[in-house]
Design a protein around this motif. Structure first.
Motif, PDB file in Angstrom:
ATOM      1  N   PRO A   1      -6.752   1.132   4.724  1.00  0.00           N
ATOM      2  CA  PRO A   1      -5.267   1.623   4.564  1.00  0.00           C
ATOM      3  C   PRO A   1      -5.264   2.674   3.513  1.00  0.00           C
ATOM      4  O   PRO A   1      -3.975   3.375   3.339  1.00  0.00           O
ATOM      5  N   VAL A   2      -5.608   1.949   2.333  1.00  0.00           N
ATOM      6  CA  VAL A   2      -5.488   3.485   1.705  1.00  0.00           C
ATOM      7  C   VAL A   2      -6.413   4.654   1.515  1.00  0.00           C
ATOM      8  O   VAL A   2      -5.423   5.444   1.455  1.00  0.00           O
TER       9      VAL A   2
ATOM     10  N   LEU B   1      -0.684   2.684   9.831  1.00  0.00           N
ATOM     11  CA  LEU B   1       0.093   3.610  10.161  1.00  0.00           C
ATOM     12  C   LEU B   1       0.886   3.442  11.091  1.00  0.00           C
ATOM     13  O   LEU B   1       1.713   3.317  11.432  1.00  0.00           O
ATOM     14  N   LEU B   2       0.584   2.889  12.688  1.00  0.00           N
ATOM     15  CA  LEU B   2       0.614   2.208  13.913  1.00  0.00           C
ATOM     16  C   LEU B   2       2.518   2.081  14.110  1.00  0.00           C
ATOM     17  O   LEU B   2       3.164   3.248  14.257  1.00  0.00           O
ATOM     18  N   VAL B   3       2.432   1.160  13.527  1.00  0.00           N
ATOM     19  CA  VAL B   3       4.220   0.802  12.939  1.00  0.00           C
ATOM     20  C   VAL B   3       5.537   1.684  12.520  1.00  0.00           C
ATOM     21  O   VAL B   3       5.933   2.398  12.882  1.00  0.00           O
ATOM     22  N   LEU B   4       5.221   1.755  11.539  1.00  0.00           N
ATOM     23  CA  LEU B   4       5.303   2.709  10.228  1.00  0.00           C
ATOM     24  C   LEU B   4       5.554   4.238  11.538  1.00  0.00           C
ATOM     25  O   LEU B   4       6.693   5.481  11.237  1.00  0.00           O
TER      26      LEU B   4
ATOM     27  N   SER C   1      -2.638   6.292   3.385  1.00  0.00           N
ATOM     28  CA  SER C   1      -1.899   6.546   2.489  1.00  0.00           C
ATOM     29  C   SER C   1      -2.309   8.579   2.993  1.00  0.00           C
ATOM     30  O   SER C   1      -0.651   8.970   2.512  1.00  0.00           O
ATOM     31  N   LEU C   2      -3.048   8.709   3.554  1.00  0.00           N
ATOM     32  CA  LEU C   2      -3.037   9.877   3.605  1.00  0.00           C
ATOM     33  C   LEU C   2      -1.915  10.193   4.877  1.00  0.00           C
ATOM     34  O   LEU C   2      -0.571  11.119   4.719  1.00  0.00           O
ATOM     35  N   GLY C   3      -1.827   9.357   5.972  1.00  0.00           N
ATOM     36  CA  GLY C   3      -1.207  10.039   6.687  1.00  0.00           C
ATOM     37  C   GLY C   3       1.056   9.618   6.690  1.00  0.00           C
ATOM     38  O   GLY C   3       1.463  10.108   6.867  1.00  0.00           O
ATOM     39  N   GLU C   4       0.999   8.125   5.711  1.00  0.00           N
ATOM     40  CA  GLU C   4       2.823   8.147   5.135  1.00  0.00           C
ATOM     41  C   GLU C   4       2.256   9.449   4.171  1.00  0.00           C
ATOM     42  O   GLU C   4       4.205  10.041   4.226  1.00  0.00           O
ATOM     43  N   LYS C   5       1.965   9.592   3.145  1.00  0.00           N
ATOM     44  CA  LYS C   5       2.262  10.410   2.221  1.00  0.00           C
ATOM     45  C   LYS C   5       1.873  11.995   2.463  1.00  0.00           C
ATOM     46  O   LYS C   5       2.849  12.781   1.805  1.00  0.00           O
TER      47      LYS C   5
ATOM     48  N   ASP D   1      10.042  -4.302  -3.653  1.00  0.00           N
ATOM     49  CA  ASP D   1       9.928  -2.676  -4.605  1.00  0.00           C
ATOM     50  C   ASP D   1       8.754  -2.699  -5.224  1.00  0.00           C
ATOM     51  O   ASP D   1       8.115  -3.375  -5.487  1.00  0.00           O
ATOM     52  N   ARG D   2       8.705  -0.866  -4.617  1.00  0.00           N
ATOM     53  CA  ARG D   2       7.661  -0.902  -4.211  1.00  0.00           C
ATOM     54  C   ARG D   2       6.622  -0.067  -6.000  1.00  0.00           C
ATOM     55  O   ARG D   2       6.097   0.476  -5.907  1.00  0.00           O
ATOM     56  N   ASP D   3       8.098   0.128  -6.972  1.00  0.00           N
ATOM     57  CA  ASP D   3       7.656   0.925  -7.786  1.00  0.00           C
ATOM     58  C   ASP D   3       6.478   0.267  -8.875  1.00  0.00           C
ATOM     59  O   ASP D   3       6.695  -1.377  -8.491  1.00  0.00           O
ATOM     60  N   PHE D   4       6.580   1.292  -9.041  1.00  0.00           N
ATOM     61  CA  PHE D   4       5.066   0.699 -10.054  1.00  0.00           C
ATOM     62  C   PHE D   4       4.790   1.982 -10.957  1.00  0.00           C
ATOM     63  O   PHE D   4       4.120   2.686 -11.112  1.00  0.00           O
ATOM     64  N   PHE D   5       5.179   1.514 -12.375  1.00  0.00           N
ATOM     65  CA  PHE D   5       5.447   1.950 -13.667  1.00  0.00           C
ATOM     66  C   PHE D   5       6.404   3.937 -12.521  1.00  0.00           C
ATOM     67  O   PHE D   5       5.746   5.184 -13.177  1.00  0.00           O
ATOM     68  N   GLY D   6       7.383   3.768 -12.120  1.00  0.00           N
ATOM     69  CA  GLY D   6       7.748   5.065 -12.218  1.00  0.00           C
ATOM     70  C   GLY D   6       7.404   5.590 -10.576  1.00  0.00           C
ATOM     71  O   GLY D   6       7.217   6.762 -10.102  1.00  0.00           O
ATOM     72  N   LEU D   7       5.894   5.541 -10.134  1.00  0.00           N
ATOM     73  CA  LEU D   7       5.222   5.501  -8.509  1.00  0.00           C
ATOM     74  C   LEU D   7       5.507   5.133  -7.353  1.00  0.00           C
ATOM     75  O   LEU D   7       5.210   3.957  -8.069  1.00  0.00           O
ATOM     76  N   GLU D   8       5.771   5.029  -6.142  1.00  0.00           N
ATOM     77  CA  GLU D   8       6.125   3.950  -5.227  1.00  0.00           C
ATOM     78  C   GLU D   8       4.946   3.962  -4.297  1.00  0.00           C
ATOM     79  O   GLU D   8       4.598   4.827  -3.948  1.00  0.00           O
ATOM     80  N   ILE D   9       4.573   3.092  -4.310  1.00  0.00           N
ATOM     81  CA  ILE D   9       3.177   2.489  -3.576  1.00  0.00           C
ATOM     82  C   ILE D   9       3.828   2.242  -2.262  1.00  0.00           C
ATOM     83  O   ILE D   9       4.596   1.678  -1.205  1.00  0.00           O
ATOM     84  N   PRO D  10       2.800   2.941  -1.248  1.00  0.00           N
ATOM     85  CA  PRO D  10       3.256   3.114   0.243  1.00  0.00           C
ATOM     86  C   PRO D  10       2.953   1.961   0.576  1.00  0.00           C
ATOM     87  O   PRO D  10       2.611   1.280   0.314  1.00  0.00           O
ATOM     88  N   ALA D  11       4.018   1.909   1.746  1.00  0.00           N
ATOM     89  CA  ALA D  11       4.498   0.124   2.517  1.00  0.00           C
ATOM     90  C   ALA D  11       3.057  -0.025   3.117  1.00  0.00           C
ATOM     91  O   ALA D  11       2.510  -1.094   3.331  1.00  0.00           O
ATOM     92  N   SER D  12       2.497   1.142   3.572  1.00  0.00           N
ATOM     93  CA  SER D  12       0.409   1.092   4.874  1.00  0.00           C
ATOM     94  C   SER D  12      -0.268   0.041   3.747  1.00  0.00           C
ATOM     95  O   SER D  12      -1.179  -0.210   3.850  1.00  0.00           O
ATOM     96  N   LEU D  13      -0.221   0.568   2.335  1.00  0.00           N
ATOM     97  CA  LEU D  13      -1.303   0.156   0.677  1.00  0.00           C
ATOM     98  C   LEU D  13      -1.040  -0.600   0.783  1.00  0.00           C
ATOM     99  O   LEU D  13      -2.052  -1.961   0.413  1.00  0.00           O
ATOM    100  N   LEU D  14      -0.263  -2.051   1.055  1.00  0.00           N
ATOM    101  CA  LEU D  14      -0.547  -2.847   1.047  1.00  0.00           C
ATOM    102  C   LEU D  14      -0.872  -4.032   1.727  1.00  0.00           C
ATOM    103  O   LEU D  14      -1.385  -5.140   2.507  1.00  0.00           O
TER     104      LEU D  14
END
Length: 417
Positions: free
Chosen positions: A135-136, A13-16, A140-144, A239-252
């Motif tokens: 990160p999961v 989460l830090l840099v984001l 995810s909680l922090g970014e979304k 491109d972080r689109d996954f079947f219409g859902l955007e994967i959070p960058a932090s999740l990677l």
């Protein structure tokens, strides 16, 4: 595992958080990231020294854990002053926690030195279960949902970690916690180890630890782009689109620990298999392999950057490939380095020398953060990522050349233990 869950959850989460929530520029966010992550690996030198001189391993680990817990809780409170206080407490706590955890783990293998590298690889896998979940959950909680909820989730992980360690440490043998040097009069130590040959042997070990610590700087300088420039590349150019859902960058950020869990047992098994036929590469050669593999990963990143500069969002598979090569590189260096230092360091300086190993990591993290902050001033992302290809491969060639030059001396020293 739990301690790393909290740390890597916060790190994702830090840099984001700095860029998206606090409005920091990439340059300022990179500088803060570099200062913080380097301080995290600088404090183990001080923590290791104080533990060797004054504290028990058990006390130092609990002290470090409590400070880190307070740090994560501070990050969960809105306000820039609480943010900086939290980073400070986590870094100080890590200084007591990290070198001593690694030291007591290494002491479990005193009677089983042939299993040490594989044991540290398994230890490293446990760390990366936390690195995967952090990160999961927190990311995810922090970014979304809410940035501070993400930081609070990291603090819960640290609290569980301290409970788990308290319960589990009860079953460790007493020999792990004892410091033999404190039970031996100083004069006896000086008499028994004062011979010239023993002194030369100890000095050679220290030089070898210093050599590998120096080359690990180049590894971490490139590898730690994952938490900074590669994190922002995932946010802006992937491109972080996954079947219409955007994967959070932090999740990677979970890709690297996930791959360690997949490939860690394979690498561990490979070392054991090669050892049976007396073909297991020594730590120096494993470092050379690591730096070469790291360069391959950033070569893939050069291709991705070239495509991104045309204005097209690149496939997520590019980052998957980069993290694959970086993970193989990490498995050839980081657990091997921990194992090597715990084996070669004289007992009376064990925690201090483990701290010095982490000091090299501090220099690498600092350089990584500063370089990522100045990425936009390179004129091209291709040049920026190409720099890490050149540095990684040049360092690999230099280290291999030093090994060939002093091969007989190094082999004698390694086989002596």
């Amino acid at each position: 595992m739990w301690e790393r869950l909290s740390y890597y959850g916060m790190r994702a989460l830090l840099v984001l958080y700095l860029v998206q929530s606090l409005g920091f520029s990439d340059k300022d966010a990179g500088i803060i990231y570099g200062y913080y992550t380097s301080f995290v690996y600088l404090t183990p030198v001080i923590g290791g020294y104080l533990t060797d001189r004054y504290f028990s391993y058990r006390f130092a680990i609990f002290l470090g854990g409590v400070l880190m817990l307070l740090g994560h809780l501070s990050l969960a409170v809105p306000g820039l002053e609480f943010f900086y206080l939290g980073l400070f407490l986590i870094a100080i706590g890590n200084g007591f926690f990290k070198p001593n955890i690694s030291t007591i783990f290494g002491r479990l293998y005193v009677e089983k030195p042939n299993l040490r590298d594989s044991g540290f690889t398994i230890f490293y896998m446990g760390i990366n279960v936390g690195g995967l979940l952090g990160p999961v959950i927190a990311g995810s909680l922090g970014e979304k949902v809410d940035w501070h909820l993400g930081f609070f989730a990291a603090s819960v992980g640290m609290a569980i970690g301290m409970i788990v360690f308290y319960l589990g440490s009860q079953s460790l043998p007493d020999s792990v916690w004892q410091k033999e040097t404190k039970e031996i009069p100083k004069q006896t130590i000086e008499t028994s180890q004062g011979k010239r040959e023993d002194f030369k042997n100890d000095m050679a070990k220290l030089i070898l630890i210093g050599l590998l610590s120096f080359f690990s700087i180049f590894f971490w300088m490139a590898f730690e782009q994952m938490g900074s420039s590669l994190n922002l590349f995932a946010l802006r150019h992937t491109d972080r689109d996954f079947f219409g859902l955007e994967i959070p960058a932090s999740l990677l950020q979970s890709l690297n620990p996930l791959m360690i869990l997949v490939f860690g047992p394979m690498i561990s098994g490979l070392w054991i298999s090669l050892a049976k036929s007396d073909q297991n590469p020594n730590p120096i050669l494993k470092f050379v392999m690591s730096l070469f593999l790291l360069g391959i990963g950033f070569l893939v990143m050069v291709i991705a950057a070239n495509q991104a500069e045309t204005g097209v969002s690149v496939s997520i598979l590019f980052l998957v490939s980069v993290y694959f090569w970086n993970t193989l590189s990490e498995l050839c260096l980081s657990p091997v380095g921990l194992s090597f230092v715990s084996k070669m360091a004289p007992v009376r300086y064990a925690s201090l020398l483990m701290g010095i190993w982490f000091l090299s990591t501090a220099f690498g993290h600092y350089a990584a953060g500063i370089l990522s902050g100045y990425q936009n001033e390179w004129g091209s992302m291709v040049f920026f990522y190409g720099f890490f290809v050149c540095v990684s491969w040049s360092a690999a060639l230099l280290l291999y050349g030093i090994y060939l030059w002093k091969q007989k001396t190094i082999q004698t020293l390694l086989e002596g233990d």
